[in-house]
Structure formats: structure tokens, C-alpha cells
Motif scaffolding. Structure first.
Motif, short mmCIF file in Angstrom:
data_model
loop_
_atom_site.label_atom_id
_atom_site.label_comp_id
_atom_site.label_asym_id
_atom_site.label_seq_id
_atom_site.Cartn_x
_atom_site.Cartn_y
_atom_site.Cartn_z
N VAL A 620 1.17 12.95 -24.59
CA VAL A 620 1.81 13.49 -23.39
C VAL A 620 2.18 12.30 -22.52
N GLU A 621 3.22 12.48 -21.72
CA GLU A 621 3.70 11.40 -20.86
C GLU A 621 4.03 11.93 -19.48
N THR A 622 3.90 11.07 -18.51
CA THR A 622 4.35 11.37 -17.15
C THR A 622 4.49 10.06 -16.40
N ASP A 623 5.19 10.08 -15.28
CA ASP A 623 5.29 8.87 -14.46
C ASP A 623 4.02 8.71 -13.62
N TYR A 624 3.45 7.51 -13.64
CA TYR A 624 2.27 7.25 -12.81
C TYR A 624 2.69 7.04 -11.36
N CYS A 625 3.81 6.37 -11.19
CA CYS A 625 4.34 6.14 -9.85
C CYS A 625 5.86 5.99 -9.95
N GLY A 626 6.51 5.75 -8.83
CA GLY A 626 7.95 5.63 -8.83
C GLY A 626 8.40 4.22 -8.49
N ALA A 627 9.68 3.95 -8.72
CA ALA A 627 10.24 2.64 -8.35
C ALA A 627 10.13 2.47 -6.85
N GLY A 628 9.63 1.33 -6.43
CA GLY A 628 9.44 1.06 -5.00
C GLY A 628 8.01 1.27 -4.55
N ASP A 629 7.18 1.99 -5.35
CA ASP A 629 5.77 2.18 -5.00
C ASP A 629 5.00 0.90 -5.24
N LYS A 630 3.77 0.88 -4.72
CA LYS A 630 2.91 -0.29 -4.90
C LYS A 630 1.74 0.06 -5.81
N VAL A 631 1.34 -0.91 -6.67
CA VAL A 631 0.18 -0.74 -7.54
C VAL A 631 -0.71 -1.96 -7.41
N THR A 632 -2.02 -1.72 -7.52
CA THR A 632 -3.00 -2.81 -7.43
C THR A 632 -3.59 -3.05 -8.81
N LEU A 633 -3.46 -4.29 -9.31
CA LEU A 633 -3.94 -4.64 -10.64
C LEU A 633 -5.21 -5.46 -10.57
N ASN A 634 -6.15 -5.15 -11.47
CA ASN A 634 -7.30 -6.00 -11.72
C ASN A 634 -6.90 -6.95 -12.85
N LEU A 635 -6.66 -8.21 -12.51
CA LEU A 635 -6.07 -9.18 -13.43
C LEU A 635 -7.11 -9.84 -14.32
N ASP A 637 -8.07 -12.83 -14.76
CA ASP A 637 -8.91 -13.89 -14.18
C ASP A 637 -9.91 -13.35 -13.18
N GLY A 638 -10.00 -12.03 -13.04
CA GLY A 638 -10.97 -11.42 -12.14
C GLY A 638 -10.43 -11.13 -10.77
N LYS A 639 -9.22 -11.56 -10.47
CA LYS A 639 -8.64 -11.32 -9.16
C LYS A 639 -7.95 -9.97 -9.12
N GLN A 640 -7.73 -9.50 -7.88
CA GLN A 640 -7.03 -8.24 -7.67
C GLN A 640 -5.82 -8.50 -6.80
N LYS A 641 -4.67 -7.96 -7.20
CA LYS A 641 -3.44 -8.21 -6.45
C LYS A 641 -2.57 -6.96 -6.46
N THR A 642 -1.89 -6.74 -5.35
CA THR A 642 -1.00 -5.59 -5.21
C THR A 642 0.45 -6.03 -5.43
N TYR A 643 1.17 -5.29 -6.24
CA TYR A 643 2.57 -5.59 -6.55
C TYR A 643 3.44 -4.37 -6.22
N LYS A 644 4.72 -4.65 -6.06
CA LYS A 644 5.69 -3.58 -5.87
C LYS A 644 6.38 -3.28 -7.19
N VAL A 645 6.52 -2.01 -7.52
CA VAL A 645 7.16 -1.61 -8.78
C VAL A 645 8.67 -1.73 -8.61
N MET A 646 9.26 -2.71 -9.33
CA MET A 646 10.71 -2.92 -9.24
C MET A 646 11.47 -1.80 -9.96
N ALA A 647 10.99 -1.42 -11.13
CA ALA A 647 11.68 -0.39 -11.92
C ALA A 647 10.71 0.23 -12.93
N LEU A 648 11.01 1.47 -13.28
CA LEU A 648 10.31 2.11 -14.40
C LEU A 648 11.18 1.89 -15.64
#
Length: 865
Positions: A620-635, A637-648
Motif C-alpha cells: 500500500v502507498e500514500t504520501d507521508y507529506c507534501g512538497a513544501g512541508d518540513k521533515v526531521t531526519l535522524n542522520l 552520524d547521530g545528528k538530527q536536522k530538519t529539511y524542507k521537502v522540495m518535491a515528491l
């Protein structure tokens, strides 16, 4: 007067009675005499029957051989000949199920681990312990030596020995590194047995002794599911057969249910070689279409020969009726001629059809990548070929038999092929060679239709073959399996031969060497690691809704349970992180939003795929978020950073991925620099090289040498490999299409020749009369040639119109399942074939006329009965 059918007499009471006369021998003798009197005509009929039988024999022989080869190769590929098997069971389960009356030939092996030697990078080598019967069923029983008995004895295939550089000799020492439930071990074993390795097998076996197996992989105390389903060492694999192979899956489920097992939560497997799920409606329709074409082509020529024969001898059959021959006897007379001719044509067709099949089969099987050729000589093939050929002969004789049976003596004596007399209106038109040829063609329209249809079949097959092969698109064939000219990556990932895949195998040194190869115009690297998304409330609600709406996906599978638990309790979502440069990003397509490389490389943006829930292929599939939304990644190297979704984005091309998927998760793409800034290691997943054409071969050789000698954990795939596969596929269609086209073309030419030659000689008195009243030899010759050319023109007209439509429908059936096919309308092959067709239709009447001209007009006017 005594007749063929009866003798008239009187009974004692004086009443007339009909007495049966034994005349079967007489009918048989007449049939044989007719055949001997028309040797040239009969040679065409025998040739037609033979060609028909060749087609049927080739069809059944090649089809049967493909099925047999497919089954045996599938068994070899699967690595077993048993019908079914149970996975990850315990000894008590084996004992219980082996006692069931439906289970035949049960055998087992115990799982230990997987070989990890760098030399075995191109092989999946399973390290297990097996019973003798199980090893035999898996085509992995020692041909030299024996199975292991002592603690550090081992048996394996020659492919494993060759990869390790060990001679094929009992007593050799083998240093093996293997993974057993995440724990790597190394041990030196003594070779006690080996067998010829089979490259088609998905896995090679490395057998160890039961003593050593019990030591490092003891039998677990809990069932596989109760233990969490994460470790496999020590569990048993049970293989077995049933009394028959009909619906094996149903029999397996009934076996489990009967013995108290939960069918939905018990791992079992069905041997693909015994299943018929691959035979879909399209395959059946295609086989039926080919069978119908063969049947029609054979019918046309055999029917035409007998139809012409009966028409020519109609006066003879009328005379037979005057002496009392019944319609039933005349039917038998004609049918017996067909049977006698079949006695010559069918055996020759079976022999030549077998030879043709032997020649074509290796080409077809190599193209289909089906490994060893298994040519089937099953008696059923020849029975079916002979039966269908004989049925075609009988069908072809049906209409001529009825014609002979219905003829009356008076009609037969007066019979000539004439057009119906029509009342003429208006001015009388000038007679020309062309108009006379057209009138001659219309004397018997059924005969003309038969010839045109016969010639059309060959042209349609040639045109269809060309259209199909022209429609195969190399770019679609490669699809997303290849990028650039040379693709380099970890061996297990590229070949699919390993369960454990390394994501950072290409070092900085490797990349520098690949990039500096002469002829490399562009080089791109793809990086990969596993991370996760720190979900906010909105993201977690979306994931929870996906899980709640699809209970059939998120069941009790152990891997899925871990993912669901992580999302529910830890509010984290698994994701695969990719790092790409400008070339890699250019290969992606935005589904929502737009990709701007200049802005993307700033490191503040990410690209995302869909959120996926996948369980054993149910997805099954669905969009987790939309273009322009922000997501926070656990990278990594152990760091956490928030990015903006440029495109799906749509799915990343397979060639640029790790070939793995998430049970529950998504994919995130970072720019190369941003990825490396947070990477745990600097190793790359893939290197993609674009090479100039003039240096392609030399560059590939350098990569080959490097991966074989310097970094043996790597392997490469080139675009040329795919081109070779593609060309082999095209070649199969050309060879098979050319062979069938040639046979059908020969049938069409024979049909045309038999109609023209027989028609010319049947009308020799008519031609003589026309010459007697002033028609010149030149005019007669021109009329006959135009008659032949009109057949060609009619054939071309029908083929270009109705034939093209039929060809389109047939191609849609054939190529529907071929993902790399695009239909392109073309009549070029028909136009190319037009020249030889016109030449043949000009040459045959010309040669027949030359033969006719040898007799004088007076000789042609003579009539003899």
C-alpha cells in the motif's frame, strides 16, 4: 446390368431385391490408379501435406521441449525436485508430518548460515547439514566422494571450489568464513565429496557434518514464530512429495490443517516447476492462434489440390455414376486418395519437422535464457502432429468429396468452368488481355479466394515478424535497470546472490580510479545508508491510519511488527537515505513540486518518495507529506536536522538503488555533499560511468580487471550486456519468423502454381479454339501472365487492408505482455515482398505457357476420354 453398389435379382417369391456387392477393393484400386495417373499433381499434394506436418511437428515439438526444459530448469534453479516444503520447523514437526499418509519421500536439512569469503562474491553459498535424500533431491549430492560424517568434513560443488581456487581433489583443505545468525565464523574443513556445480541454481550448497552442526547451530527450543522469526540457525527445512502434482498448494494446506497447524502462520513453499500459474489466457490464445494459422495454411493447399482434381475429373466421376457408382462410393474414392497421399507426406513431415525443431530450439532457448536444451522426443508429440495433419487432410477432402458425390452424369459431361451468363446492357466494351484475365479469374471465385488467402498468410507472417521486432524498444528494455554505460557496485546487490548487502563497498580510492579511466566522459556516485524520520503528530497520525486501514498488510510478520512498534512507540519511521550528485538527481522525476538543482545543493532540501507498507509483495502507498512541508531526519552520524521537502518523486530507477525495500517506511534523497557531511562512512553504493563509444571496450576491460583483482567485493554490469541480451531476443523472432514465413510462403507458392498450371492445362482446348479464331500466341501469353499478376495484386490489396487489421489484432495478443514493446504501423515488408511475389506470379504462367506451346493447336483440340 451389374453396378458398383449392387446386383439386381429376384427372390423365390418373384420380388426384386438389391444384393450388396463387395467393391471396397475395387474403389481402392481405382484410387491408386488415379494417383498413378496424376503424379505431378500428387507430388504437389504430398509436398503440401508434408509442409503442414512439418509445421505441426515443429509447433508441438518446440512447445513440448520448451515446457520440459522450463520444468527441469526451474527445478535446477529452485534447487530441488520435490513438490513442496516446510520452512523453519523443528524435529518434532518433521516426525509428525512424515507420518501423514499423503506425504511421500520426506527429507530434511538443517540451516547453519551463509558463506562470506570475498572469493564467493558472485555466488550465494548456503552452509547447511543435509540428509542424503535431501541432498539428492537438491541436485547437490557428491558425485565424487561422500557426504560429511566427521566433525570438520565438508562437501560442496565444483563452482565453489573453483571460486576458492581449490583443486577438485578429495582431502583438500578449505578455509571458509560464514555468517550464522549474525555471528561470523572461520573454520578449515577437509573436502570429502564434490559434485559438478550448476550455474543456473540460485544457491550453491556447502554441506557440513551433523556433529559440527549440532555444535554451532543446536536445535532451538521454541518455534520459529515464538522465537521472534529473526534467527534461522538450527531450524529444519523439510521437503516432500505427494502422490500427484495436481494443485500442490491445496494439498499442502490440507496437510497442515489436518495435522493441527495454522496455515496462515506456517511457512511453506511450492516448487514452481509443478505449478501452471504462468499459463495465462494470453499464452493459451497465442498458442491457439499459431495452431489455427498452421491448420488454415495446410487446409488451403490440400483443399485446393483436391478441389482442382475433382473439378478437372468431374466428367470422369459422372461416367462412374452412369455405371452405378453411388455418391458415398465417390466420396470414399476421393477420401482414399487423400489418405494414400498422407501415408507419404506425414512420415516425411515428421522427420523434417523434427530436424527443423532441433535447429530452432537452441536459438529459442538461448534467447529465453532457459539454460540447457532439453529436446523432447515424447511419442505424444508425434501422435498429435500426425493426428492434426491427418485431420487437416480429411477436412480438406470434405468439400471435394461432396462435389464428386453430387455430380450427375449429364452435368458432368457438359461441365466447363464458365462465368454466369449475364444480359449485357449498353455499349460493348473492347476486349483486352487484362479484361480476359479478370474474367478468367472470376470463373471460380472460391478458388481465387483460396489462393489469395494462402499467399496472404505468408506476407502477414513476414510483416508481423518485422512489426514485432521493430516495436521492441531497447531503451524500454533496459528501463530503469541500467544507467550510464558501466554500472559498478557490491557483488551481492548487483547479482542478487546475497542476503547481506554492503552499502559502502566503493572506497574513495576506487572512485578516483574509475573516474580517471580514459574515455570516461562523466562519472557519478550514489551513496546509501539507513536512517529514520522523527515523526510529528501529523506524520504519526498518517502512519497510524495507514496501518489501521490495511490490516491485511500489517499482520504478524516479525519484520513488520518491528516497524509498526517503532512507529507506534518511538514515533520514528524507517527511511533509506540516498546521496546523489547532479547526474543522479537529473534521473529523477518529480510527481509533485519541482526539482531545482541549484537550490537543492544548498543542503536545506530533500526529495521524498511515497510512504510504503510492504509485506511479501502486498503493498500500500500514500504520501507521508507534501512538497513544501518540513521533515526531521535522524542522520547516520547521530545528528538530527530538519529539511524542507522540495518535491515528491516517483520511484528511483532500480539501477540507482540498493535493490531493497522497507516493510514500512519511505525514501529520502539528499545532495551528495550534504549526505557525506553526515555519513558514518564515505563509501559509495554505486559508481555510474558514461564512456565514449571509441573507448567503451577498453574502459570495460579496465573495470573488469580491477573488480577481479583489486577490489573483489565489486562487480560491474555494462550496457553492452543488455544489448547482447536484447539482440538475442530479436534474433529469435527473426529466425523463427523467417522459418515459418518460408514454409507458409512455399505453401502459398505451391497453391498458386497448382491453380495456375492445372487451370491452364484444363483450358488448353479453350485456348486452342481462341487461337483457331485469330488470337495470337503473344495475346494468349499476355492474358495468362496478367491472370497470374492479378492474383499478386489481389493478394497485396487484401494484405495491405484486411490483413493489416488482422495483423494488428494478433500483434496486440503476442506483444501485450512485453513491457518494452511499442506498436508502429508498417507495411514496408509487404512492399519489399511485392517484387518477388510479382516475379513468381509472372514466371509460373510463363513457364506453363511454354510447356503448352509445345503442342500444336490441332493436338490441343483433340478430346480423349
Amino acid at each position: 446390368m451389374e453396378s458398383f453398389a449392387s446386383r439386381t435379382g429376384r427372390s423365390k417369391s418373384g420380388v426384386k431385391v438389391m444384393r450388396k456387392v463387395k467393391n471396397k477393393k475395387l474403389i481402392r484400386r481405382l484410387s491408386l490408379r488415379n494417383l498413378k495417373a496424376e503424379k505431378k499433381k500428387n507430388s504437389i499434394a504430398v509436398l503440401g501435406i508434408m509442409l503442414t506436418c512439418i509445421l505441426f511437428t515443429s509447433l508441438f515439438s518446440i512447445g513440448g521441449s520448451i515446457l520440459k526444459t522450463s520444468q527441469e530448469n526451474t527445478m535446477r534453479q529452485v534447487g530441488g525436485s520435490t513438490m513442496a516444503g516446510l520452512k523453519y520447523v523443528l524435529p518434532q514437526d518433521v516426525k509428525k508430518l512424515s507420518g501423514d499418509s499423503t506425504v511421500k519421500d520426506p527429507s530434511c536439512r538443517i540451516l547453519i548460515g551463509e558463506a562470506m569469503n570475498p572469493e564467493l562474491k558472485n555466488l550465494l553459498v548456503e552452509v547447511n547439514c543435509a540428509e542424503d535424500l535431501n541432498a539428492k533431491n537438491m541436485f547437490s549430492y557428491p558425485e565424487v566422494g561422500r557426504m560429511p560424517k566427521k566433525r570438520l568434513e565438508a562437501a560442496t560443488s565444483t563452482l565453489v571450489l573453483d571460486a576458492l581456487g581449490i583443486p577438485h581433489k578429495i582431502g583438500q583443505k578449505i578455509r571458509l568464513s560464514f555468517d550464522s545468525d549474525g555471528r561470523e565464523r572461520s573454520e578449515t574443513f577437509t573436502l570429502c565429496g564434490y559434485w559438478e556445480g550448476d550455474p543456473i541454481n540460485m544457491a550453491q550448497e556447502f554441506w557440513l557434518s551433523r556433529v559440527y552442526c549440532d555444535e554451532i547451530a543446536p536445535t532451538p527450543k521454541q518455534s520459529y514464530r515464538d522465537a521472534g522469526g529473526m534467527k534461522t540457525a538450527g531450524y529444519w527445512m523439510m521437503d516432500f512429495n505427494f502422490a500427484n502434482s495436481w494443485n500442490i498448494e491445496k494439498q499442502t494446506k490440507e496437510l497442515l490443517a489436518r495435522n493441527g497447524y495454522d496455515v496462515d502462520h506456517t511457512d511453506y513453499g511450492i516448487n514452481w516447476a509443478y505449478t501452471t500459474d504462468q499459463v495465462d489466457a494470453s499464452t493459451i490464445l497465442l498458442a491457439a492462434a499459431i495452431l489455427l494459422i498452421v491448420l488454415i495454411s495446410g487446409y488451403l493447399i490440400i483443399y485446393n489440390v483436391f478441389y482442382i482434381s475433382v473439378t478437372k475429373d468431374l466428367q470422369y466421376y459422372g461416367l462412374l455414376k452412369t455405371v452405378g457408382t453411388t455418391g458415398r462410393q465417390l466420396k470414399r474414392l476421393v477420401r482414399l486418395q487423400g489418405c494414400f497421399l498422407a501415408l507419404y507426406g506425414i512420415p516425411l513431415g515428421l522427420i523434417l519437422g523434427t530436424a527443423l525443431s532441433r535447429a530452432l530450439l537452441p536459438i529459442i532457448l538461448v534467447t529465453l535464457d532457459m539454460g540447457n536444451v532439453v529436446f523432447s522426443l515424447h511419442p505424444l508429440i508425434y501422435i498429435l502432429a500426425a493426428a492434426f495433419s491427418f485431420i487437416t487432410v480429411l477436412m480438406s477432402c470434405t468439400k471435394p468429396c461432396r462435389m464428386a458425390a453430387k455430380v450427375s452424369p449429364v452435368e458432368a459431361v457438359n461441365y466447363t468452368e464458365q462465368l454466369p451468363v449475364k444480359k449485357k446492357r449498353g455499349k460493348t466494351r473492347k476486349t483486352s488481355s487484362t479484361s480476359m484475365a479478370l474474367r478468367n479469374l472470376g470463373r471460380n471465385r472460391k478458388k481465387a479466394v483460396v489462393v489469395v488467402c494462402s499467399l496472404c498468410l505468408s506476407l502477414l507472417l513476414v510483416n508481423g515478424t518485422f512489426t514485432v521486432t521493430k516495436g521492441f524498444d531497447f531503451d524500454k528494455y533496459i528501463g530503469d535497470q541500467m544507467k550510464g554505460d558501466i554500472l559498478i557496485g557490491e557483488a551481492g546487490m548487483i547479482t542478487g546472490n546475497r542476503n547481506v548487502i554492503l552499502l559502502d563497498t566503493i572506497t574513495k580510492k576506487d572512485r578516483e580510479i574509475f573516474h580517471s579511466i580514459e574515455g570516461v566522459k562523466a562519472a557519478s556516485d550514489v551513496y546509501c545508508a539507513f536512517g529514520d524520520i522523527a515523526m510529528g503528530k501529523q506524520g504519526q497520525d498518517k502512519v497510524m491510519k495507514l496501518i489501521a486501514d490495511n490490516p491485511q498488510i500489517f499482520n504478524e510478520d516479525p519484520w513488520m511488527e518491528e516497524e509498526v512498534k517503532s512507529a507506534t512507540e518511538h514515533k520514528s519511521l524507517s527511511c533509506t537515505l540516498y546521496g546523489m550528485d547532479e547526474y543522479g538527481i537529473s534521473q529523477l522525476s518529480a510527481r509533485r513540486g519541482a526539482i531545482d538543482w541549484e537550490a537543492f545543493q544548498s543542503g536545506d532540501y530533500v526529495l521524498m518518495e511515497r510512504l510504503v507498507g510492504n509485506n511479501a509483495g502486498n503493498m500500500v502507498e500514500t504520501d507521508y507529506c507534501g512538497a513544501g512541508d518540513k521533515v526531521t531526519l535522524n542522520l547516520p552520524d547521530g545528528k538530527q536536522k530538519t529539511y524542507k521537502v522540495m518535491a515528491l518523486i516517483d520511484d528511483i530507477p532500480t539501477a540507482m538503488t540498493n535493490r531493497m525495500g522497507n516493510s514500512l517506511g519511505t525514501v529520502v534523497v539528499l545532495p551528495e555533499n550534504e549526505y557525506l557531511a553526515h555519513a558514518e562512512t564515505k563509501g559509495a553504493l554505486l559508481s555510474i560511468l558514461t564512456v565514449s563509444d571509441s573507448k567503451a571496450e577498453a574502459a570495460e576491460q579496465i573495470v573488469k580487471n580491477y573488480t577481479e583483482r583489486e577490489n573483489t567485493a565489486l562487480i560491474y554490469k555494462s550496457k553492452q550486456d543488455y544489448k547482447d541480451e536484447f539482440n538475442d531476443f530479436i534474433r529469435m523472432y527473426h529466425v523463427v519468423g523467417a522459418a515459418l514465413g518460408a514454409i507458409l510462403g512455399l505453401i502459398g507458392i505451391l497453391n498458386f502454381a497448382s491453380v495456375m498450371v492445372t487451370g491452364i492445362f484444363a483450358r488448353k482446348q479453350e485456348f486452342a479454339m481462341m487461337q483457331a479464331v485469330g488470337m495470337s500466341s503473344r495475346q494468349l501469353k499476355k492474358t495468362l501472365i496478367w491472370e497470374g499478376l492479378l492474383y499478386a495484386l489481389l493478394t497485396l490489396a487484401v494484405t495491405l487492408t484486411l490483413g493489416s487489421a488482422f495483423c494488428w489484432l494478433l500483434i496486440q495478443v503476442i506483444a501485450r505482455e512485453v513491457w518494452f514493446f511499442t506498436y508502429h504501423f508498417s507495411v514496408a515488408p509487404i512492399l519489399i515482398c511485392a517484387l518477388p511475389l510479382l516475379l513468381i506470379t509472372w514466371l509460373v504462367p510463363d513457364l506453363a505457357y511454354r510447356s503448352l506451346k509445345k503442342k500444336t493447336v490441332v493436338e490441343q483440340l483433340r478430346v480423349s476420354y
